[in-house]
Design an enzyme around this catalytic site. Sequence first.
Site, PDB file in Angstrom:
ATOM      1  N   SER A 158      -0.817  -3.944  -5.797  1.00 36.94           N
ATOM      2  CA  SER A 158      -0.051  -2.712  -5.566  1.00 36.94           C
ATOM      3  C   SER A 158      -0.485  -2.069  -4.260  1.00 36.94           C
ATOM      4  CB  SER A 158      -0.284  -1.732  -6.719  1.00 36.94           C
ATOM      5  OG  SER A 158       0.006  -0.414  -6.296  1.00 36.94           O
ATOM      6  N   LYS A 178       8.450   1.680 -12.534  1.00 37.08           N
ATOM      7  CA  LYS A 178       9.041   2.206 -11.305  1.00 37.08           C
ATOM      8  C   LYS A 178       9.815   3.494 -11.647  1.00 37.08           C
ATOM      9  CE  LYS A 178       7.424  -1.110  -8.745  1.00 37.08           C
ATOM     10  NZ  LYS A 178       6.345  -0.859  -7.796  1.00 37.08           N
ATOM     11  N   ASP A 188      10.765  -4.490  -4.951  1.00 32.38           N
ATOM     12  CA  ASP A 188      11.840  -3.488  -4.997  1.00 32.38           C
ATOM     13  C   ASP A 188      13.229  -4.121  -4.874  1.00 32.38           C
ATOM     14  OD1 ASP A 188       9.885  -1.612  -5.262  1.00 32.38           O
ATOM     15  OD2 ASP A 188       9.859  -1.062  -3.136  1.00 32.38           O
ATOM     16  N   ARG A 201      17.522   2.470  -6.605  1.00 36.86           N
ATOM     17  CA  ARG A 201      17.715   1.026  -6.435  1.00 36.86           C
ATOM     18  C   ARG A 201      18.698   0.474  -7.476  1.00 36.86           C
ATOM     19  NH1 ARG A 201      15.255   0.508  -2.054  1.00 36.86           N
ATOM     20  NH2 ARG A 201      13.189   1.400  -1.755  1.00 36.86           N
ATOM     21  N   ARG A 250       4.006   6.741   5.715  1.00 39.29           N
ATOM     22  CA  ARG A 250       2.672   6.552   6.307  1.00 39.29           C
ATOM     23  C   ARG A 250       2.597   7.147   7.705  1.00 39.29           C
ATOM     24  NH1 ARG A 250       3.658   2.977   2.301  1.00 39.29           N
ATOM     25  NH2 ARG A 250       1.927   1.857   1.302  1.00 39.29           N
TER      26      ARG A 250
HETATM   27  O1  SPQ Z   1       7.539   5.453  -3.764  1.00 38.54           O
HETATM   28  P1  SPQ Z   1       8.083   4.836  -5.011  1.00 38.54           P
HETATM   29  O2  SPQ Z   1       8.845   5.849  -5.810  1.00 38.54           O
HETATM   30  O3  SPQ Z   1       7.030   4.150  -5.825  1.00 38.54           O
HETATM   31  O4  SPQ Z   1       9.146   3.718  -4.519  1.00 38.54           O
HETATM   32  C1  SPQ Z   1       9.358   2.324  -4.781  1.00 38.54           C
HETATM   33  C2  SPQ Z   1      10.895   2.091  -4.501  1.00 38.54           C
HETATM   34  O5  SPQ Z   1      11.565   1.339  -5.200  1.00 38.54           O
HETATM   35  O6  SPQ Z   1      11.353   2.644  -3.500  1.00 38.54           O
HETATM   36  C3  SPQ Z   1       8.983   1.861  -6.188  1.00 38.54           C
HETATM   37  F1  SPQ Z   1       9.630   2.346  -7.129  1.00 38.54           F
HETATM   38  O7  SPQ Z   1       8.682   1.502  -3.815  1.00 38.54           O
HETATM   39  C4  SPQ Z   1       7.255   1.293  -3.783  1.00 38.54           C
HETATM   40  C5  SPQ Z   1       6.946  -0.182  -4.040  1.00 38.54           C
HETATM   41  O8  SPQ Z   1       7.434  -0.601  -5.282  1.00 38.54           O
HETATM   42  C6  SPQ Z   1       6.785   1.689  -2.406  1.00 38.54           C
HETATM   43  C7  SPQ Z   1       5.436   1.163  -2.071  1.00 38.54           C
HETATM   44  C8  SPQ Z   1       4.704   1.700  -0.893  1.00 38.54           C
HETATM   45  O9  SPQ Z   1       5.334   2.286   0.012  1.00 38.54           O
HETATM   46  O10 SPQ Z   1       3.465   1.534  -0.857  1.00 38.54           O
HETATM   47  C9  SPQ Z   1       4.844   0.128  -2.781  1.00 38.54           C
HETATM   48  C10 SPQ Z   1       5.452  -0.473  -3.979  1.00 38.54           C
HETATM   49  O11 SPQ Z   1       4.831   0.076  -5.137  1.00 38.54           O
HETATM   50  P2  SPQ Z   1       3.472  -0.539  -5.742  1.00 38.54           P
HETATM   51  O12 SPQ Z   1       3.238   0.246  -7.002  1.00 38.54           O
HETATM   52  O13 SPQ Z   1       3.752  -1.977  -6.015  1.00 38.54           O
HETATM   53  O14 SPQ Z   1       2.410  -0.343  -4.773  1.00 38.54           O
END
Ligand code: SPQ
Length: 428
Positions: free
Chosen positions: A167, A341, A314, A387, A26
């Site tokens: 999310s 994920k 996560d 992870r 971000r």
């Molecule tokens: O970026 P990515 O690949 O989706 O990464 C993960 C992780 O485990 O590092 C999920 F697989 O984290 C997401 C997290 O699960 C990162 C995130 C964010 O930075 O906004 C939000 C979460 O996902 P979501 O779908 O619940 O919004």
Amino acid sequence: MSVIFTKANNLKGEIDIPGDKSISHRSVMLGALAKGTTEVEHFLDAADCNSTIKCFNAMGIEVEKKDEDKIIIHGKGLHGLKESEQALNVGNSGTTIRLLSGILSAQDFNSRISGDDSICRRPMGRIIKPLTMMGADIKSKENNDCSPLFINGKKLNGIDYISPIASAQVKSAILFAGMYAEGETSVTEPYISRNHSEKMISYFGGNIRQDGTKCIITPYPHLEGQKVIVPGDISSAAYFMVAGLITEGSEILVKNVGINPTRDGLIEVIKEMGGDIELLNMKDEMEPCADILCKSSNLKGITIGGSIIPRLIDEIPIIAVMACFAEGQTIIKDAQELKVKESNRIDVIVENLQRMGADITPTDDGMIINGGKPLKGAVLGSRHDHRVAMSFAIAGLAAEGKTEIIGSECVNISYPAFYRDLESLMQK
Ligand code: SPQ
């Protein structure tokens, strides 16, 4: 590549956890859309965040790397991006593709965006639907709501979106698009997910307010470049916290960890399981953070579900490992998001822990673990999920015998120095 672990007790020492992945992504996005320069310290220099930098480079944003964890972003304002000649490549990063799609929907140019095999399997309908309601024109190549995505920039209108899932990626995609929309935009979630976008949009000068689980953004903010100091990532700290708790005679201090209340579910779970955990040197700058001390503990099984799930989503792979060392039953429920994920994390956690001899049963929205029986070493796949690789490295240190993790290099996605840091805790 593969790595081998054997049982290791008496893990002792301190770990400086790399920067938070969500906040690092971000900082680049908001730095690019702000006027002036944004200096970021303790930026996460890992594959996912570097994918975000490359996408913005391709749209004309200069990002200087001053040091491995210090970057300067030369922002061009809300309307300063230019069309990329090539398709934008997000690599393995779900955060990049979803948040960026919100921004790209509102540009006065067209974009193509895609990533690796795992990204092309992850659902994008969850952002296409609300963005389309705002007036966006997004098509998926196979009409399957998966990337590659083709985004024709359009003028957007504000919406009031009731999200069926908690999310942060869905919420943030809509909020980023909302910065360009005619009228206010709101997103209401079933439970609050991580709020880094909201905090950072405000920090950069945007106008955003929270009303219960509803978050409302005013369009056309005057974003100004800022200095950002990224706290350590609690999702990376989690492996060391659990290693300290489940290996005998251990005491591990993880330093400078972000403990934003929308991310700190693991701390609550550890306390409820009876873990010896202490928060030290707490401070609150852009985000709250603390040093976290974890010592070997006798743990007990608990039920984890409901509003805490987005606060630890996560960390569930490492929580499942921890539950194997807790007396009694641990139930993880309401966590069906694990299936979409980087891998299907319910499947891979259950498969790997069963190989190690655990008593674990998958459910539709989580898993049930009957803990307190020793794990034994096994050969395990990471399914290219960072992870999973890190969680099973810790399981390998606490199990009898030898554990081999195939595809171990995927830790580069969020924590390139993970194995080196883990080794630093082992007594020579
Ligand atoms: O970026 P990515 O690949 O989706 O990464 C993960 C992780 O485990 O590092 C999920 F697989 O984290 C997401 C997290 O699960 C990162 C995130 C964010 O930075 O906004 C939000 C979460 O996902 P979501 O779908 O619940 O919004």
